[in-house]
Design a protein around this motif. Sequence first.
Motif, mmCIF file in Angstrom:
data_model
loop_
_atom_site.group_PDB
_atom_site.id
_atom_site.type_symbol
_atom_site.label_atom_id
_atom_site.label_comp_id
_atom_site.label_asym_id
_atom_site.label_seq_id
_atom_site.Cartn_x
_atom_site.Cartn_y
_atom_site.Cartn_z
ATOM 1 N N ARG A 15 26.535 35.642 13.962
ATOM 2 C CA ARG A 15 27.018 34.304 13.602
ATOM 3 C C ARG A 15 26.546 34.020 12.180
ATOM 4 O O ARG A 15 25.337 34.028 11.933
ATOM 5 C CB ARG A 15 26.448 33.269 14.582
ATOM 6 C CG ARG A 15 27.256 31.989 14.597
ATOM 7 C CD ARG A 15 26.852 31.074 15.720
ATOM 8 N NE ARG A 15 25.395 30.975 15.857
ATOM 9 C CZ ARG A 15 24.781 30.145 16.672
ATOM 10 N NH1 ARG A 15 25.465 29.362 17.457
ATOM 11 N NH2 ARG A 15 23.472 30.107 16.737
ATOM 12 N N GLU A 16 27.462 33.820 11.297
ATOM 13 C CA GLU A 16 27.156 33.649 9.867
ATOM 14 C C GLU A 16 26.229 34.757 9.377
ATOM 15 O O GLU A 16 25.241 34.521 8.693
ATOM 16 C CB GLU A 16 26.551 32.262 9.611
ATOM 17 C CG GLU A 16 27.561 31.149 9.871
ATOM 18 C CD GLU A 16 26.936 29.771 9.881
ATOM 19 O OE1 GLU A 16 25.776 29.640 9.461
ATOM 20 O OE2 GLU A 16 27.615 28.842 10.318
ATOM 21 N N GLY A 17 26.511 35.974 9.816
ATOM 22 C CA GLY A 17 25.771 37.145 9.345
ATOM 23 C C GLY A 17 24.443 37.367 10.054
ATOM 24 O O GLY A 17 23.763 38.370 9.803
ATOM 25 N N GLU A 18 24.048 36.455 10.941
ATOM 26 C CA GLU A 18 22.750 36.587 11.639
ATOM 27 C C GLU A 18 22.963 36.796 13.138
ATOM 28 O O GLU A 18 24.043 36.544 13.656
ATOM 29 C CB GLU A 18 21.908 35.318 11.425
ATOM 30 C CG GLU A 18 21.356 35.167 10.024
ATOM 31 C CD GLU A 18 20.559 36.383 9.561
ATOM 32 O OE1 GLU A 18 19.827 36.976 10.372
ATOM 33 O OE2 GLU A 18 20.719 36.773 8.383
#
Length: 435
Positions: A193-196
């Motif tokens: 989610r958003e790169g994390e």
Amino acid sequence: MSDIAVVGGGLAGSLLACVLAQRGERVVLYERRPDPRGGAAERGRSINLALSERGLSALRGVGLDKQVLADALPMRGRMIHPVAGELDFQPYSADGERAINSISRGALNNVLLDAADPAVEIRFEHRLSALDPVSGELTFETPDGEIRARADVILGADGAGSAVRGQLVAHGVTTETLDFLDYGYKELTIPPREGEFALDPGALHIWPRGRSMMIALPNPDRSFTCTLFWPTSGTSAFASLSSPAAIERFFAEHYPDVPPLAPGLVDDYQHNPVGLLGTVRCAPWQYGRVCLVGDAAHAIVPFYGQGANCAFEDVVVLGRCLDRAGGDWARALPLFESSRRADTEAIAQMALANFVEMRDKVASPLFRLGKRVEHALERLAPGHYVSRYELVSFSTTPYDRVRRRVRAQHRALAAAGLGLSAAIAGGIVKARRKP
Ligand code: FAD
């Protein structure tokens, strides 16, 4: 030096080939798939798995543990997701430090194949179709037609549906039983989610729901692979969700925190296969020059995260048997079966028992109390009281000895008047289900 044929280049077969080549044996590894290195992951098998001390110890023996751990994600406990309310983190060890490791099955297999290559001759796209256990003649189907080969020793590491085992059964040498669970599994993905990571990557996530259960393990690309376990037939079962709306309703009701994290949920559910789960028992594993190892000999259900660990440990035990037999395969193979059988039976039973614990008990206050009591006992009497989970996952104590030791500990607690603690630690007290 003997000519060894290892059939199956999965986890056990590729490690076995590597170990035998390091011992100076001439090894040919036959694998039915094309070379997986550089290719896409196979769907329908678990994409990642939990590697613990037994597997790591086997990898240490061939100097691969650090390389494998470099791409692993340590999970120090379970994160329980209730239907409503707060998440609950339960550490695996008394000091909260010990971890099992989430690794990619494909990446692990590739590391092992790389390590075996070129000391081992690897023949991909060779599917064993026939075997004469007396003469040692093997027949393979290949893209170029049928090919025959011969070996002094044939090691069947070709997984739960083993063709080598099938041939031993067909020759009237071995009998087998396959106990399928009425549960199957389906893999789903929670993307980053958003790169994390969308969930804590330091835990193995569990959604215990009694009739169904889901777990999720983190991947290095910051996604999670979820595995939903559910009956394969009946009114509340995989096939009962036949439309996108039904799938959405089911997850919203039973796994409400998952849909917002898994935009591809419906697509995954509709397109990913349902895998079967079961326990393979057969006897004997060994006949003359032929022997089964890993899942081919003793596939188990995955609820203790031990199938691959146990298969790797087989390779270590076989090496020890060869040492004890002075390199004489005719003595080493029967020794392997007699020294290993009780342990594989023990982990098969513990894995089945752990299913009930994971899908039901972990959510109960009584179970949580039991774990706290266990960890307190471990701190109070270090080395004297050691939990079953600790012994299975963080030691190489033979599985059968684990079972006997845990029983003895519970008897000692009961004799010391700590009846309740013993009952809780032993899981004897039935967890009360929430209404
Ligand atoms: P496999 O990995 O199945 O390898 C067998 C190989 O033989 C394959 O490469 C196959 O292509 C090849 N083959 C098959 N037939 C032939 C033929 N006729 N000729 C030539 N080659 C052939 N274990 C853990 O330790 N931790 C976990 O967390 C874990 N999670 C799991 C989750 C799920 C959902 C499942 C299903 C299993 C899990 N396991 C786990 C168990 C683990 O995957 C197995 O125990 C392990 O893969 C066994 O290794 P193996 O080499 O014996 O068999």
